[in-house]
Design an enzyme around this catalytic site. Structure first.
Site, PDB file in Angstrom:
ATOM      1  N   HIS A 155     126.424   1.133 -62.160  1.00 53.24           N
ATOM      2  CA  HIS A 155     125.684   1.151 -63.423  1.00 53.24           C
ATOM      3  C   HIS A 155     124.613   2.239 -63.385  1.00 53.24           C
ATOM      4  CE1 HIS A 155     127.466  -2.828 -64.200  1.00 53.24           C
ATOM      5  NE2 HIS A 155     127.193  -2.589 -65.471  1.00 53.24           N
ATOM      6  N   LYS A 159     119.179  -0.051 -64.666  1.00 51.14           N
ATOM      7  CA  LYS A 159     119.563  -1.480 -64.602  1.00 51.14           C
ATOM      8  C   LYS A 159     118.699  -2.215 -63.587  1.00 51.14           C
ATOM      9  CE  LYS A 159     123.510  -4.610 -64.324  1.00 51.14           C
ATOM     10  NZ  LYS A 159     123.000  -5.406 -65.468  1.00 51.14           N
TER      11      LYS A 159
HETATM   12  P1  NAD Z   1     116.701  -2.559 -72.232  1.00 49.82           P
HETATM   13  O1  NAD Z   1     115.624  -2.646 -71.216  1.00 49.82           O
HETATM   14  O2  NAD Z   1     117.087  -1.208 -72.754  1.00 49.82           O
HETATM   15  O3  NAD Z   1     116.359  -3.468 -73.511  1.00 49.82           O
HETATM   16  C1  NAD Z   1     115.766  -4.740 -73.431  1.00 49.82           C
HETATM   17  C2  NAD Z   1     114.857  -4.878 -74.648  1.00 49.82           C
HETATM   18  O4  NAD Z   1     114.407  -6.241 -74.711  1.00 49.82           O
HETATM   19  C3  NAD Z   1     113.619  -3.965 -74.571  1.00 49.82           C
HETATM   20  O5  NAD Z   1     113.517  -3.212 -75.759  1.00 49.82           O
HETATM   21  C4  NAD Z   1     112.477  -4.971 -74.440  1.00 49.82           C
HETATM   22  O6  NAD Z   1     111.274  -4.520 -75.048  1.00 49.82           O
HETATM   23  C5  NAD Z   1     113.062  -6.183 -75.169  1.00 49.82           C
HETATM   24  N1  NAD Z   1     112.342  -7.421 -74.885  1.00 49.82           N
HETATM   25  C6  NAD Z   1     111.774  -7.835 -73.725  1.00 49.82           C
HETATM   26  N2  NAD Z   1     111.150  -9.015 -73.919  1.00 49.82           N
HETATM   27  C7  NAD Z   1     111.326  -9.354 -75.206  1.00 49.82           C
HETATM   28  C8  NAD Z   1     110.901 -10.458 -76.008  1.00 49.82           C
HETATM   29  N3  NAD Z   1     110.132 -11.436 -75.498  1.00 49.82           N
HETATM   30  N4  NAD Z   1     111.283 -10.481 -77.311  1.00 49.82           N
HETATM   31  C9  NAD Z   1     112.027  -9.492 -77.849  1.00 49.82           C
HETATM   32  N5  NAD Z   1     112.438  -8.403 -77.140  1.00 49.82           N
HETATM   33  C10 NAD Z   1     112.098  -8.351 -75.843  1.00 49.82           C
HETATM   34  O7  NAD Z   1     117.975  -3.286 -71.569  1.00 49.82           O
HETATM   35  P2  NAD Z   1     119.516  -3.188 -72.015  1.00 49.82           P
HETATM   36  O8  NAD Z   1     120.198  -2.150 -71.192  1.00 49.82           O
HETATM   37  O9  NAD Z   1     119.615  -3.137 -73.495  1.00 49.82           O
HETATM   38  O10 NAD Z   1     120.055  -4.588 -71.459  1.00 49.82           O
HETATM   39  C11 NAD Z   1     119.488  -5.815 -71.903  1.00 49.82           C
HETATM   40  C12 NAD Z   1     120.188  -6.970 -71.200  1.00 49.82           C
HETATM   41  O11 NAD Z   1     121.556  -7.028 -71.625  1.00 49.82           O
HETATM   42  C13 NAD Z   1     120.243  -6.852 -69.676  1.00 49.82           C
HETATM   43  O12 NAD Z   1     120.095  -8.142 -69.115  1.00 49.82           O
HETATM   44  C14 NAD Z   1     121.645  -6.315 -69.404  1.00 49.82           C
HETATM   45  O13 NAD Z   1     122.128  -6.636 -68.130  1.00 49.82           O
HETATM   46  C15 NAD Z   1     122.395  -7.054 -70.482  1.00 49.82           C
HETATM   47  N6  NAD Z   1     123.686  -6.469 -70.861  1.00 49.82           N
HETATM   48  C16 NAD Z   1     124.692  -7.352 -71.094  1.00 49.82           C
HETATM   49  C17 NAD Z   1     125.908  -6.913 -71.536  1.00 49.82           C
HETATM   50  C18 NAD Z   1     126.978  -7.921 -71.870  1.00 49.82           C
HETATM   51  O14 NAD Z   1     128.060  -7.525 -72.368  1.00 49.82           O
HETATM   52  N7  NAD Z   1     126.709  -9.216 -71.685  1.00 49.82           N
HETATM   53  C19 NAD Z   1     126.131  -5.535 -71.720  1.00 49.82           C
HETATM   54  C20 NAD Z   1     125.066  -4.648 -71.496  1.00 49.82           C
HETATM   55  C21 NAD Z   1     123.834  -5.130 -71.063  1.00 49.82           C
END
Ligand code: NAD
Length: 267
Positions: A155, A159
């Site tokens: 990744h 991450k």
């Molecule tokens: P990122 O850090 O780019 O985005 C996370 C966002 O959440 C940030 O903008 C942050 O400010 C926000 N956030 C944090 N606390 C918050 C709150 N209390 N209320 C509202 N927003 C809040 O991360 P990302 O790359 O977008 O990934 C996010 C999550 O999704 C990770 O856990 C990642 O592993 C997961 N993910 C899952 C899949 C899937 O298919 N299940 C795919 C990609 C990523």
């Protein structure tokens, strides 16, 4: 139209989700949420996601908008997702949950909410990865204890959890198919004098580098041959499209816990 809320709207997945909600003919974005202390509270959600102004201001308080959506899509951080799951359960709102990296206690907190409202949770919402879960289950059942099983993933450098939730799900799928408990047989990385490989173990290897969206391989290696099941994501849109598909599927479902295998009819 199904009214969708996206939380983590400024995140990598949040922005892609806003685009995907806009692309689906049956969904409309009615709420965009971010951390209450985010500098982006009040910003235009469409502009933030790069799809042009949509006159929807990013909000920092889910309670203030709880009546404004039917399904929340949450890809944020574990602590926020636990609180959002509780808010959705109390408000009778459905939830598509993509966040990974939960502790066992946090996961139990989220799962308890499925008793009150429909929850679709998956470590990976891409259609291709969910097909790979099915293929890995089949491979484990056919190849059985004759093979060594190793799971590797790569990744991007940002991450924050490892191994990926998808790698752990692949491990759980093959462990279950072979009647093993992943907690007992998982080996997370090796170094130094490790001794010979125990045939019951399932190994994990992690790479973090550059802008890799998400690569996963499950290797089934025997003497004389090996099978590898590999998935490579080249765009976050694969996850976002799957999450929106899950939201539409969830719309008429009773309270309970569902996953992407349910959505795709792979069970
Ligand atoms: P990122 O850090 O780019 O985005 C996370 C966002 O959440 C940030 O903008 C942050 O400010 C926000 N956030 C944090 N606390 C918050 C709150 N209390 N209320 C509202 N927003 C809040 O991360 P990302 O790359 O977008 O990934 C996010 C999550 O999704 C990770 O856990 C990642 O592993 C997961 N993910 C899952 C899949 C899937 O298919 N299940 C795919 C990609 C990523």
């Amino acid at each position: 139209m199904l009214r969708i809320a996206v939380t983590g709207a400024a995140g990598r997945m949040g922005k892609t989700l806003i685009q995907a909600v806009g692309n689906h003919p049956e969904t409309e974005l009615t709420v965009a949420l971010e951390r209450p202390d985010s500098s982006l509270i009040g910003a235009d959600a469409g502009e933030l996601a790069g799809i042009g102004r949509n006159n929807l201001a990013v909000c920092g308080d889910i309670q203030a908008v709880i009546d404004d959506f039917d399904v929340l899509i949450d890809f944020t951080v574990p602590a926020a997702s636990v609180a959002n799951a509780e808010a959705c359960a109390a408000g009778g709102k459905k939830l598509v949950l993509g966040t990974t990296g939960f502790t066992d206690q946090q996961k139990a907190g989220v799962l308890a909410c499925a008793g009150q409202s429909a929850l679709c949770m998956a470590s990976n919402f891409s259609t291709g990865v969910n097909l790979c879960f099915k293929l890995a289950d089949m491979a484990a059942r056919v190849l059985g204890d004759d093979v060594d099983i190793e799971i590797s993933e790569a990744h991007h450098r940002h991450k924050i959890d490892a191994p990926s939730g998808t790698a752990l799900s692949l491990g759980e799928v093959v462990a279950k198919a072979l009647g093993r408990d992943l907690k007992e047989v998982a080996v997370y990385g090796r170094e130094g004098q490790t001794g010979a490989r125990d045939g019951q173990t399932i190994g994990f290897a992690t790479v973090r580098a550059g802008d890799i969206v998400g690569d996963h391989t499950v290797m089934f290696a025997a003497e004389g041959e090996r099978v590898e099941i590999t998935h490579k994501a080249s765009s976050r849109m694969s996850f976002a499209r799957g999450a929106v598909r899950a939201a539409v599927w969830l719309a008429d479902k009773s309270p309970g816990l569902y996953d992407m295998q349910d959505v795709l009819g792979l069970k």
